[in-house]
Motif scaffolding. Structure first.
Motif, mmCIF file in Angstrom:
data_model
loop_
_atom_site.group_PDB
_atom_site.id
_atom_site.type_symbol
_atom_site.label_atom_id
_atom_site.label_comp_id
_atom_site.label_asym_id
_atom_site.label_seq_id
_atom_site.Cartn_x
_atom_site.Cartn_y
_atom_site.Cartn_z
ATOM 1 N N VAL A 44 0.862 -1.178 0.000
ATOM 2 C CA VAL A 44 0.000 0.000 0.000
ATOM 3 C C VAL A 44 0.902 1.233 0.000
ATOM 4 N N ILE A 45 0.545 2.239 -0.805
ATOM 5 C CA ILE A 45 1.367 3.445 -0.915
ATOM 6 C C ILE A 45 0.473 4.676 -0.831
ATOM 7 N N GLY A 46 0.913 5.650 -0.041
ATOM 8 C CA GLY A 46 0.247 6.943 0.033
ATOM 9 C C GLY A 46 1.218 8.046 -0.342
ATOM 10 N N TYR A 47 0.696 9.267 -0.458
ATOM 11 C CA TYR A 47 1.571 10.385 -0.812
ATOM 12 C C TYR A 47 1.058 11.678 -0.179
ATOM 13 N N ASP A 48 1.953 12.652 -0.023
ATOM 14 C CA ASP A 48 1.567 13.949 0.533
ATOM 15 C C ASP A 48 1.525 14.995 -0.575
ATOM 16 N N THR A 80 0.477 10.860 6.752
ATOM 17 C CA THR A 80 1.249 9.621 6.883
ATOM 18 C C THR A 80 0.582 8.597 7.796
ATOM 19 N N PRO A 81 -0.009 9.001 8.939
ATOM 20 C CA PRO A 81 -0.633 8.007 9.823
ATOM 21 C C PRO A 81 -1.731 7.185 9.155
ATOM 22 N N VAL A 82 -2.337 7.697 8.091
ATOM 23 C CA VAL A 82 -3.368 6.927 7.384
ATOM 24 C C VAL A 82 -2.768 5.646 6.804
ATOM 25 N N VAL A 83 -1.568 5.757 6.231
ATOM 26 C CA VAL A 83 -0.907 4.579 5.653
ATOM 27 C C VAL A 83 -0.526 3.601 6.761
ATOM 28 N N MET A 84 -0.004 4.116 7.852
ATOM 29 C CA MET A 84 0.372 3.244 8.967
ATOM 30 C C MET A 84 -0.851 2.517 9.520
ATOM 31 N N MET A 96 4.247 2.021 2.171
ATOM 32 C CA MET A 96 5.167 3.098 1.818
ATOM 33 C C MET A 96 4.416 4.426 1.801
ATOM 34 N N MET A 97 5.111 5.489 2.155
ATOM 35 C CA MET A 97 4.557 6.836 2.089
ATOM 36 C C MET A 97 5.555 7.738 1.396
ATOM 37 N N ILE A 98 5.078 8.454 0.363
ATOM 38 C CA ILE A 98 5.938 9.396 -0.349
ATOM 39 C C ILE A 98 5.857 10.729 0.390
ATOM 40 N N LEU A 106 12.461 21.644 -1.014
ATOM 41 C CA LEU A 106 13.261 21.059 -2.083
ATOM 42 C C LEU A 106 13.529 19.573 -1.865
ATOM 43 N N TYR A 107 13.085 19.031 -0.728
ATOM 44 C CA TYR A 107 13.251 17.607 -0.433
ATOM 45 C C TYR A 107 11.968 16.832 -0.720
ATOM 46 N N ASN A 108 12.142 15.557 -1.062
ATOM 47 C CA ASN A 108 11.070 14.585 -0.977
ATOM 48 C C ASN A 108 11.696 13.283 -0.512
ATOM 49 N N GLY A 109 10.871 12.273 -0.305
ATOM 50 C CA GLY A 109 11.440 11.033 0.210
ATOM 51 C C GLY A 109 10.412 9.941 0.328
ATOM 52 N N ILE A 110 10.815 8.836 0.933
ATOM 53 C CA ILE A 110 9.941 7.678 1.095
ATOM 54 C C ILE A 110 10.134 7.089 2.487
ATOM 55 N N LYS A 111 9.019 6.890 3.191
ATOM 56 C CA LYS A 111 9.028 6.184 4.465
ATOM 57 C C LYS A 111 8.540 4.759 4.231
#
Length: 470
Positions: A44-48, A80-84, A96-98, A106-111
């Motif tokens: 399952v993947i979410g994003y902000d 992010t807590p929705v994905v968890m 995973m959460m983007i 200027l940053y992005n990432g993946i949890k």
């Protein structure tokens, strides 16, 4: 190219946060899941709301589809807590959460989240890094997105309601309804506005929201709910006479609060009040957990109630692990993240804000009153935090001085002990402390100090700053 810190993999957009690296990480997760024989549980993947977040989610999903692993995509930006919560509720092995959370725009990432919705532990992230090293970006296969949807390898889902309903079911909504509270929200252009407003309106609160539009630059400010970024909310609460102001960071897992007098409440104080509320007013029993850079007032409050407070390294994965081991009531950090027993195993700003509103409604006391009440038990202390940038050469020099040679400046207060569990932390006999540690999310050396007065805390930081020639 892909290196995990305390809050996942974070990188500068267009530098290391690029499609090829995102898809290498997705392929590494496919290999890891297949080797563990858990590929049938899917992903399952979410994003902000950050730049390229939705695209990154889709790029990753195309790799999972090509590998035959079904992926559920939360096809709108969510906290992010929705994905968890989804990983925990649906008993998935990974999620995973983007997001780059509170980092600059200027940053992005993946949890990465593991079974029961936990932040991936260091052992897991090290394994993922090793898988990444064996992957040639040019050989990563992808499936056309629309084709993957047609074949059922990508499913677009909308799980926000079950997350919100779970919070509504655990919060004393009837008591909040009876108080007709007025609350100002500031999601800092992030993803929590709709979630918080839904919960509070359901509780019949009067709600005003600022900074809710989608802005990938976060209004030109850091999307972190600290004293500087919450000055507009502070002014709004004061001018409109709200009961409180509530803010969250960019991905909704950290909390910031303005009280009824217009004062910014430090996350340490929020953690302290919620623990006090759960023990005294709700009758819970159990210890607290904090990281090594969080207030010792929590220790003194726990001791007053006959409980323990456990110290762990920075990184919420350590907090959640210790909470499970000790059946702790609450766990938190001075950066604004916390969770409570019975909720998800990670920090959740939406839930924490809801519980804070319940606390005011149930006790019938304003935040400023509650803070005075709790500090009569825990004692007062002041914390300061400074961040210093450094060159690669300077980092090595700092590590050698503090961690290898274990040299320290001459402090003005008697030292009780020194810990090297996470950075270098000096404990003073008067109950104060100072710690220097490298950030796990940005190229910074952070120095925190908590002492009976702000002047004493600043004095400790300056001693280290001069000693290390920062």
């Amino acid at each position: 190219m892909i290196k995990f810190g305390t809050g996942g993999w974070r990188a500068i957009i267009g530098d290391d946060f690029i499609r090829s690296n995102i898809q290498v990480l997705a392929k590494a997760m496919c290999d890891k899941m297949r080797n563990e024989n858990v590929q049938e549980t899917g992903m399952v993947i979410g994003y902000d709301r950050r730049f390229l977040s939705k695209e990154a989610m889709q790029w990753a999903a195309q790799v999972f589809a090509a590998e035959g692993i079904k992926t559920r995509l939360i096809n709108y930006s969510v906290p992010t807590p929705v994905v968890m919560f989804y990983v925990m509720r649906h008993r998935m092995k990974y999620g995973m959460m983007i997001t780059a959370s509170h980092n600059p725009a200027l940053y992005n990432g993946i949890k990465i989240f593991t079974e029961a919705g936990r932040d991936a532990e260091e052992e897991q992230t090290c394994q993922i890094e090793e898988y990444c090293k064996d992957i040639d970006p040019c050989e990563v296969e992808v499936m056309d997105y629309d084709r993957a949807v047609e074949e059922g390898l990508i499913e677009e889902i909308y799980p926000l309601n079950e997350y919100l309903d779970n919070i509504i079911d655990t919060i004393n909504m009837e008591m909040i309804r009876s108080k007709r509270m007025r609350i100002a929200l500031d999601p800092l252009y992030g993803v929590s506005g709709a979630s918080l407003r839904t919960i509070l309106l359901t509780a019949r609160c009067e709600v005003d929201t600022m900074h809710e539009n989608h802005d990938t630059l976060f209004g030109g400010h850091l999307p972190a709910p600290n004293e500087e970024t919450l000055r507009p909310l502070q002014n709004y609460v004061t001018a409109k006479h709200f009961d409180m102001g509530v803010a969250t960071d960019g991905d909704g897992d950290r909390l910031g609060v303005i009280d009824d007098t217009g004062q910014f409440l430090h996350p340490n104080e929020i953690l302290l009040m919620l623990y006090y509320y759960l023990l005294k007013y709700k009758g819970w029993h159990g210890p607290a957990v904090r990281n090594i850079a969080t207030t010792h007032m929590l220790d003194r409050l726990a001791d007053f109630f006959g409980e323990e407070c456990y110290e762990v390294p920075v990184g919420f994965k350590y907090i959640s692990a210790m909470m499970q081991e000790k059946d702790a009531v609450i766990g938190g950090e001075s950066s604004g993240g916390l969770t409570v027993r019975g909720h998800i195993h990670g920090k959740d700003g939406v839930y924490a804000a809801s519980l804070l509103v319940e606390m005011v409604a149930v006790t019938g006391k304003k935040l400023s009153e509650l803070l005075r009440e709790v500090k009569e038990l825990s004692g007062a202390a002041e914390m300061v935090e400074y961040a210093f940038r450094f060159s690669t050469e300077k980092k090595a020099d700092i590590e050698e001085t503090l961690m290898k040679d274990k040299l320290l400046p001459g402090f003005d207060f008697p030292v009780e002990k020194v810990s090297y569990m996470d950075g270098c932390k000096v404990y003073f006999q008067n109950g104060g402390w100072v710690i220097a540690r490298f950030s796990g999310t940005e190229p910074l050396l952070r120095i925190f100090s908590e002492m009976p007065s702000r002047e004493m805390a600043v004095q400790n930081v300056r001693r280290l700053e001069e000693f290390l020639k920062l």
